[in-house]
Write a protein that holds these residues in place. Sequence first.
Motif, PDB file in Angstrom:
ATOM      1  N   GLU A 308       0.954  -1.645  -0.227  1.00 55.65           N
ATOM      2  CA  GLU A 308      -0.128  -0.205   0.454  1.00 55.65           C
ATOM      3  C   GLU A 308       0.922   1.037  -0.291  1.00 55.65           C
ATOM      4  O   GLU A 308       0.083   1.993  -1.072  1.00 55.65           O
ATOM      5  CB  GLU A 308      -0.826  -0.130   1.622  1.00 55.65           C
ATOM      6  CG  GLU A 308      -1.616   1.032   0.954  1.00 55.65           C
ATOM      7  CD  GLU A 308      -3.214   1.213   0.042  1.00 55.65           C
ATOM      8  OE1 GLU A 308      -3.901   1.244  -0.332  1.00 55.65           O
ATOM      9  OE2 GLU A 308      -3.011   0.111  -0.386  1.00 55.65           O
ATOM     10  N   ARG A 311       2.022   2.008  -3.490  1.00 50.15           N
ATOM     11  CA  ARG A 311       1.040   1.596  -4.675  1.00 50.15           C
ATOM     12  C   ARG A 311       0.643   3.519  -4.609  1.00 50.15           C
ATOM     13  O   ARG A 311       0.038   3.780  -5.579  1.00 50.15           O
ATOM     14  CB  ARG A 311       0.261   0.434  -4.401  1.00 50.15           C
ATOM     15  CG  ARG A 311      -0.686   0.895  -5.198  1.00 50.15           C
ATOM     16  CD  ARG A 311      -2.026  -0.157  -4.812  1.00 50.15           C
ATOM     17  NE  ARG A 311      -2.601  -0.255  -4.668  1.00 50.15           N
ATOM     18  CZ  ARG A 311      -2.262  -1.196  -3.569  1.00 50.15           C
ATOM     19  NH1 ARG A 311      -1.329  -2.291  -3.919  1.00 50.15           N
ATOM     20  NH2 ARG A 311      -2.661  -1.455  -2.636  1.00 50.15           N
ATOM     21  N   ARG A 312       0.658   3.646  -2.924  1.00 51.31           N
ATOM     22  CA  ARG A 312      -0.374   5.090  -3.009  1.00 51.31           C
ATOM     23  C   ARG A 312       1.051   6.509  -3.375  1.00 51.31           C
ATOM     24  O   ARG A 312       1.644   6.308  -2.943  1.00 51.31           O
ATOM     25  CB  ARG A 312      -0.966   5.004  -1.786  1.00 51.31           C
ATOM     26  CG  ARG A 312      -1.763   5.866  -1.338  1.00 51.31           C
ATOM     27  CD  ARG A 312      -1.844   6.157   0.120  1.00 51.31           C
ATOM     28  NE  ARG A 312      -3.271   7.541  -0.057  1.00 51.31           N
ATOM     29  CZ  ARG A 312      -3.228   8.689  -0.096  1.00 51.31           C
ATOM     30  NH1 ARG A 312      -1.769   9.467  -0.220  1.00 51.31           N
ATOM     31  NH2 ARG A 312      -4.147   9.486   0.089  1.00 51.31           N
ATOM     32  N   MET A 314       2.016   9.254  -2.846  1.00 55.26           N
ATOM     33  CA  MET A 314       2.107  10.327  -1.581  1.00 55.26           C
ATOM     34  C   MET A 314       2.905  11.791  -1.250  1.00 55.26           C
ATOM     35  O   MET A 314       3.744  11.525  -2.148  1.00 55.26           O
ATOM     36  CB  MET A 314       3.462   9.393   0.292  1.00 55.26           C
ATOM     37  CG  MET A 314       2.690   8.234  -0.183  1.00 55.26           C
ATOM     38  SD  MET A 314       1.762   8.582   0.900  1.00 55.26           S
ATOM     39  CE  MET A 314       1.971   8.614   3.265  1.00 55.26           C
ATOM     40  N   GLU A 336      -7.098  -2.674   3.129  1.00 56.14           N
ATOM     41  CA  GLU A 336      -6.383  -1.857   2.174  1.00 56.14           C
ATOM     42  C   GLU A 336      -6.250  -0.512   2.035  1.00 56.14           C
ATOM     43  O   GLU A 336      -6.220   0.741   2.488  1.00 56.14           O
ATOM     44  CB  GLU A 336      -6.017  -2.569   0.764  1.00 56.14           C
ATOM     45  CG  GLU A 336      -5.701  -3.431   0.270  1.00 56.14           C
ATOM     46  CD  GLU A 336      -5.485  -4.105  -1.185  1.00 56.14           C
ATOM     47  OE1 GLU A 336      -6.385  -3.833  -1.792  1.00 56.14           O
ATOM     48  OE2 GLU A 336      -5.356  -5.065  -1.510  1.00 56.14           O
ATOM     49  N   ARG A 337      -8.101  -0.583   2.731  1.00 54.95           N
ATOM     50  CA  ARG A 337      -9.207   0.563   2.917  1.00 54.95           C
ATOM     51  C   ARG A 337      -8.475   1.336   4.092  1.00 54.95           C
ATOM     52  O   ARG A 337      -8.785   3.119   3.855  1.00 54.95           O
ATOM     53  CB  ARG A 337     -10.817   0.388   2.320  1.00 54.95           C
ATOM     54  CG  ARG A 337     -11.668   1.802   2.612  1.00 54.95           C
ATOM     55  CD  ARG A 337     -10.640   3.354   1.953  1.00 54.95           C
ATOM     56  NE  ARG A 337     -11.258   4.130   1.678  1.00 54.95           N
ATOM     57  CZ  ARG A 337     -12.877   4.910   1.764  1.00 54.95           C
ATOM     58  NH1 ARG A 337     -13.063   3.624   0.941  1.00 54.95           N
ATOM     59  NH2 ARG A 337     -13.067   5.816   1.848  1.00 54.95           N
ATOM     60  N   THR A 340      -5.331   2.823   3.909  1.00 54.04           N
ATOM     61  CA  THR A 340      -5.121   4.410   2.756  1.00 54.04           C
ATOM     62  C   THR A 340      -5.601   5.415   3.076  1.00 54.04           C
ATOM     63  O   THR A 340      -4.916   6.557   3.789  1.00 54.04           O
ATOM     64  CB  THR A 340      -5.425   3.493   1.784  1.00 54.04           C
ATOM     65  OG1 THR A 340      -5.433   2.624   1.179  1.00 54.04           O
ATOM     66  CG2 THR A 340      -6.619   4.851   0.841  1.00 54.04           C
ATOM     67  N   ASN A 341      -6.563   5.265   4.474  1.00 51.17           N
ATOM     68  CA  ASN A 341      -7.066   6.533   4.688  1.00 51.17           C
ATOM     69  C   ASN A 341      -6.221   6.757   6.464  1.00 51.17           C
ATOM     70  O   ASN A 341      -5.802   7.812   6.227  1.00 51.17           O
ATOM     71  CB  ASN A 341      -8.216   5.334   5.470  1.00 51.17           C
ATOM     72  CG  ASN A 341      -9.480   5.990   5.228  1.00 51.17           C
ATOM     73  OD1 ASN A 341      -9.265   6.028   3.796  1.00 51.17           O
ATOM     74  ND2 ASN A 341     -10.352   5.400   5.807  1.00 51.17           N
ATOM     75  N   LEU A 343      -2.972   6.674   5.920  1.00 54.10           N
ATOM     76  CA  LEU A 343      -1.351   6.776   5.072  1.00 54.10           C
ATOM     77  C   LEU A 343      -1.726   7.807   4.761  1.00 54.10           C
ATOM     78  O   LEU A 343      -1.364   8.990   5.242  1.00 54.10           O
ATOM     79  CB  LEU A 343      -0.960   6.069   3.841  1.00 54.10           C
ATOM     80  CG  LEU A 343      -0.602   5.005   4.399  1.00 54.10           C
ATOM     81  CD1 LEU A 343       0.395   4.040   2.906  1.00 54.10           C
ATOM     82  CD2 LEU A 343       1.033   4.909   5.299  1.00 54.10           C
ATOM     83  N   ALA A 344      -3.866   8.294   4.465  1.00 52.79           N
ATOM     84  CA  ALA A 344      -3.718   9.930   3.390  1.00 52.79           C
ATOM     85  C   ALA A 344      -4.273  10.629   4.327  1.00 52.79           C
ATOM     86  O   ALA A 344      -3.566  12.288   4.531  1.00 52.79           O
ATOM     87  CB  ALA A 344      -4.944   9.869   3.249  1.00 52.79           C
ATOM     88  N   ASP A 347      -0.102  11.747   5.356  1.00 51.45           N
ATOM     89  CA  ASP A 347      -0.165  12.755   4.263  1.00 51.45           C
ATOM     90  C   ASP A 347      -0.325  13.783   4.378  1.00 51.45           C
ATOM     91  O   ASP A 347       0.117  14.866   4.097  1.00 51.45           O
ATOM     92  CB  ASP A 347       0.148  11.925   3.111  1.00 51.45           C
ATOM     93  CG  ASP A 347       0.719  13.025   2.224  1.00 51.45           C
ATOM     94  OD1 ASP A 347       1.985  12.313   2.069  1.00 51.45           O
ATOM     95  OD2 ASP A 347      -0.084  12.861   0.735  1.00 51.45           O
TER      96      ASP A 347
END
Length: 447
Positions: A308, A311-312, A314, A336-337, A340-341, A343-344, A347
Motif C-alpha cells: 500500500e 502503490r499510493r 504520497m 487496504e482501505r 489508505t485512510n 496514510l492519507a 500525509d
Amino acid sequence: MARSIRGRMTVTAVAVFAVIQLIVSAAISLSVPAWVRSELTARAELASHHVSTQIGDRPFAGPIPPHAEVLLLQVVNAAGEVVAASSVLRGRPPLTAARPAPGQSRVSARVCPQGAESCLIVVGTADRTTVYGPAVSYAAVRESIVLGPLLLPLVMTGISLLLLALIAWGAWMIVGRVLAPVERIRSGLEQISATDLGRRMPVPATGDEVARLAVTVNDTLGRLEDAVARHRRFVSDASHELRTPLTAMMVRLEDGLDHPDEDTVRCALDDATRLSAIVQDLLLMARLDSGTRVPTEVLDLGVLVAAEVSRRPMRLPVETLVEPGLRVRGNSLRLERLLTNLLANADRYGESRVRVTVSRSADGAHALAEVADDGPGIPAEQRESVFQRFTRLDTGRSRDTGGSGLGLPIARDIATAHGGTLTAEDPSPGVGARLLLLLPLTRDPGT
C-alpha cells in the motif's frame, strides 16, 4: 385465537393434578375398603375366639358379655340351635348357616339381614370340646359406611373437585403474580416510540429471570437510543457535508453559464470529485454498519502495508520498518482501505515525513501497525473524538487540507470488524500524531 401463558399454565396445572388425583382416588377407593374390612374381620375373629375359649369348661349363665366392643355374639351347637347369645341377639336365629369346612376351625361370611341398615361381617370359630358339645362361636360386627358402594366414590369425587378448583385458583393467581412484571414491561414497551426512547422499564428486586429480562430490555433500549441518536447525527452531518460541495458546484455552474471558462469547469469537477468521495465513504459506512459479511483470507500484514505504501502516491517521503511473517485474517480490500485512510491522514497533516512500522505486540498474540507523522499532532482531549464521524480538528477545517471527516471513523470500523482496535496514542519524541492499529494474529495457514 390468542392464548395467554397464564391460561395455558393454569390448564396444564389442573390437568396434571387431575391425573394425579385420579390415580390417588382410585388407590384410596381400592385400598381403604379392603383395609376397613380387614380390621373389622380381625375384631370379629378376636371376639369369636374369646367366646370359644370361655365355653370350654363352663356354660354361660346369662347373655354372652360383649368383648372388645363386639356386641353380636352367638354359640350354635351341632344341631344348628342357638345355645348362648349376647343380649342383643337373645331369641334371634343363628346369624349365619355357614360353618367351618372339614379340617378347618374358622369361617367368615358377609350377612345382610332383611330390613337392616347395614350388612354384618360374621366370623365363626369351631370347637368340638365345649360344654355344649361340638359348637361354633360366632361374632359379628356391622360394616362401616365406608364400605358402602356409593359413599366413598362420592366423597372422593367431591374432594377431588374441590382440590381441582383450589389448584386452578392458586395456579391462576400465582402465574398472574409471576407474569405481572412481564406485563408491566410489555405495557411500558408499548408506550415507547421512536421519539421517546429515554424511558426504561422497572427492574424487580427479585433477581430472577424476570429481573434479568428487565435489565436486558433496558440495555437494548439504551443501545437503540444510542443507535437512533447516532443515526440522526449521521444524517444531519451527512446533509451538511453534502450540501457544501453541492452549493459550491451550483454556484460555479451558474457562474459558468454567464462566464464560461476552463477554470470554472475544473473547479466544478473538483467539487463533483469531492462529492463522489463523500458518497463513496457514506456507502462504505452503511455497509460496515449493516454488519454484512465479506470473504476473508490469511494475509501478511507487513506485505500488505509495504504494497500500500509503494502503490499510493504520497506528498511526503515514507519511512517503513516491517517485520515479516505477521499473518492476520481479514478482507484484503477493506484492510487496504484502512491503511489508505491512515496514510492519507498522515500525509495530509505531516510536515516533512511519515513513518510506518509493523511489529509483533508484547503479548505475542497481535500484530501492530503504527502510522506516525511530524505534523501538529492530536491534542490528548481529542484523541477519541477524531474517530467520530464528520469530526475534523480545527487545523484541518480548510478545504485544502481537511478531509470529509470519515477517514478515521471508517478505519476504526474496519479494525473493529476484524476483531482489532485503532487508537490515537501519545506521540513519540519528534512525532506529531501516532495512530496504532492492533489486529489479532492467526495460526490458520489457509489462504
